[in-house]
Motif scaffolding. Structure first.
Motif, PDB file in Angstrom:
ATOM      1  N   ASP A 250      -4.100   7.744   8.329  1.00 52.67           N
ATOM      2  CA  ASP A 250      -3.210   8.586   7.542  1.00 52.67           C
ATOM      3  C   ASP A 250      -3.954   9.010   6.269  1.00 52.67           C
ATOM      4  OD1 ASP A 250      -0.159   9.301   7.011  1.00 52.67           O
ATOM      5  OD2 ASP A 250      -1.054   8.609   5.120  1.00 52.67           O
ATOM      6  N   ALA A 251      -3.772  10.277   5.862  1.00 53.59           N
ATOM      7  CA  ALA A 251      -4.539  10.808   4.728  1.00 53.59           C
ATOM      8  C   ALA A 251      -4.406   9.921   3.480  1.00 53.59           C
ATOM      9  CB  ALA A 251      -4.079  12.232   4.408  1.00 53.59           C
ATOM     10  N   ASP A 252      -3.225   9.358   3.254  1.00 51.74           N
ATOM     11  CA  ASP A 252      -2.982   8.591   2.028  1.00 51.74           C
ATOM     12  C   ASP A 252      -3.106   7.074   2.220  1.00 51.74           C
ATOM     13  OD1 ASP A 252      -2.636  10.684   0.261  1.00 51.74           O
ATOM     14  OD2 ASP A 252      -0.510  10.929   0.761  1.00 51.74           O
ATOM     15  N   ALA A 253      -3.674   6.663   3.328  1.00 49.26           N
ATOM     16  CA  ALA A 253      -3.773   5.210   3.579  1.00 49.26           C
ATOM     17  C   ALA A 253      -4.521   4.526   2.435  1.00 49.26           C
ATOM     18  CB  ALA A 253      -4.500   4.962   4.904  1.00 49.26           C
ATOM     19  N   GLY A 254      -3.931   3.464   1.902  1.00 48.45           N
ATOM     20  CA  GLY A 254      -4.592   2.670   0.857  1.00 48.45           C
ATOM     21  C   GLY A 254      -4.605   3.332  -0.513  1.00 48.45           C
ATOM     22  N   VAL A 255      -3.987   4.504  -0.635  1.00 52.48           N
ATOM     23  CA  VAL A 255      -3.979   5.187  -1.943  1.00 52.48           C
ATOM     24  C   VAL A 255      -2.725   4.765  -2.695  1.00 52.48           C
ATOM     25  CG1 VAL A 255      -3.836   7.420  -3.124  1.00 52.48           C
ATOM     26  CG2 VAL A 255      -5.263   7.177  -1.071  1.00 52.48           C
ATOM     27  N   ASN A 256      -2.877   4.068  -3.820  1.00 49.13           N
ATOM     28  CA  ASN A 256      -1.683   3.729  -4.603  1.00 49.13           C
ATOM     29  C   ASN A 256      -1.472   4.800  -5.685  1.00 49.13           C
ATOM     30  OD1 ASN A 256      -3.371   2.964  -6.831  1.00 49.13           O
ATOM     31  ND2 ASN A 256      -3.630   0.926  -5.921  1.00 49.13           N
ATOM     32  N   MET A 257      -0.319   4.756  -6.337  1.00 52.84           N
ATOM     33  CA  MET A 257      -0.007   5.783  -7.332  1.00 52.84           C
ATOM     34  C   MET A 257      -0.893   5.653  -8.576  1.00 52.84           C
ATOM     35  SD  MET A 257       2.002   7.907  -6.068  1.00 52.84           S
ATOM     36  CE  MET A 257       2.736   8.853  -7.393  1.00 52.84           C
ATOM     37  N   GLY A 258      -1.442   4.431  -8.786  1.00 53.78           N
ATOM     38  CA  GLY A 258      -2.393   4.254  -9.881  1.00 53.78           C
ATOM     39  C   GLY A 258      -3.629   5.123  -9.670  1.00 53.78           C
TER      40      GLY A 258
END
Ligand code: ADP
Ligand code: TRP
Length: 330
Positions: A123-131
């Motif tokens: 998924d494009a946002d895998a592992g991406v947190n809002m920080g």
């Protein structure tokens, strides 16, 4: 003394190495001699990567102790810890509301994460947190909170400073001329320090020489620098040699010229060259290392300096935040 306000943040995500010293820390110390400087340890920026509080604290102390041991002028420079200033969280919230989401989509670090995920079929946002996603807004808050004129950064951070300028522009467009627009200042690009394997020295390549490695470890690392198999009698090219590239950042002009000539002529083996390099780096760094070790054994002294810095930083931070709150909330 220039009347420009210089600001920079250093992220406590690793033990500083010789590349960080030559490329970032040393130039900052020099800059702080003639400018009013805000210099902070960006512990909030480390949070999207490091989730271990002990490690963040350890790296925070290391960076503070290095800067102090290297002789940072604490009169001109306000040295503090980012998270100690409550105003930063508030300005961050305010700026969220004038920052387009599309700007964050364009950030290099977020795009790099998306590219890595896409290439791995995730998924494009895998592992991406809002920080990570909103990292540039927090960095804009850092820069704008202290009315910074110039922000010295490595080339990889230039986009973030431009975003800070953009965000200040969006804010001022709505609320009037409240925030000062900063300029990025990119450090000299000439000084990329090679690591043990000849690639750029970087913690991601596991090829670093820690700035304050104990003497024995420093020697061991330097002896391990990878070279080609030229014999002592063959002349060597100083400009492509890791040994010479490191040496020239620690020696005087005449020592550099002498080393260059000896290296380029037959007679000097790599073993001898490495010993000369070790002795030079060790003699330059030993007094600083001694002070660094003293400070690291006295965290209360580091805390006192950071507290003093926080008190001075807060004066400016609270004025800016007041201005922003009045403009936004009446
Ligand atoms: P690393 O590559 O080890 O993760 P960072 O990206 O945290 O290092 O670098 C922090 C600062 O140190 C940056 O401003 C960068 O320009 C400087 N720096 C890092 N590695 C080097 C190097 N090999 N030569 C010169 N400067 C460097
Ligand atoms: N993002 C910077 C880095 O990764 C650190 C940083 C945080 C910073 N806030 C800043 C740098 C403000 C300059 C100005 O190296």
């Amino acid at each position: 003394m220039s009347d420009k306000i210089v600001l920079t943040g250093i992220k406590p995500t690793g033990t500083p190495h010789l590349g960080n010293y030559v490329g970032a820390l040393k130039p900052l110390i020099e800059m702080a001699q003639s400018n009013k400087t805000f210099m902070f340890i960006a512990d909030l920026h480390a949070l999207n990567i490091i989730h271990d509080p002990k490690l963040i604290k350890q790296h925070t102390y290391e960076i503070a102790a290095i800067l102090i041991a290297l002789g940072l002028d604490l009169n001109n420079a306000v040295l503090f810890r980012q998270s100690d200033i409550a105003e930063i969280y508030q300005l961050n919230t305010m700026l969220m509301n004038v920052t387009p989401k599309g700007l964050m989509n364009r950030a290099h670090s977020y795009k790099a994460a998306v590219d890595r995920n896409t290439a791995a079929g995730l998924d494009a946002d895998a592992g991406v947190n809002m920080g990570l996603y909103t990292y540039p807004i927090l960095m804009a808050a850092d820069i704008l909170l202290y009315n910074s004129d110039t922000v010295p950064v490595g080339a990889d951070q230039k986009q973030h400073v431009e975003f800070a300028r953009d965000i200040a522009g969006y804010f001022n467009h709505i609320y009037g001329n409240i925030l000062k627009l900063p300029e990025p200042v990119i450090g000299r690009e000439t000084g990329l320090i090679p690591g043990l394997d000849g690639r750029k020295m970087s913690k991601s390549y596991d090829n670093v020489i820690p700035l304050f490695a104990p003497e024995k470890e420093l020697k061991k690392k330097i002896m391990r620098i990878i070279t080609d198999s030229k014999t002592p009698d063959e002349p060597k090219d100083p400009d492509t040699s890791t040994i010479f590239q490191l040496y020239k950042h620690f020696a005087t002009e005449s020592e550099i010229a002498e080393f260059r000539a000896a290296f380029a002529a037959p007679g000097m083996g790599y073993g001898t060259a490495k010993t000369i390099l070790f002795e030079k780096i060790n003699s330059v760094l030993t007094p600083v290392r001694t002070e660094y070790e003293r400070l690291m054994a006295n965290p209360a002294e580091i805390e006192a300096i950071l507290n003093d810095g926080a008190n001075r930083a807060r004066v400016v931070a609270s004025e800016t935040l007041d201005r922003v709150k009045r403009a936004m909330l009446g």
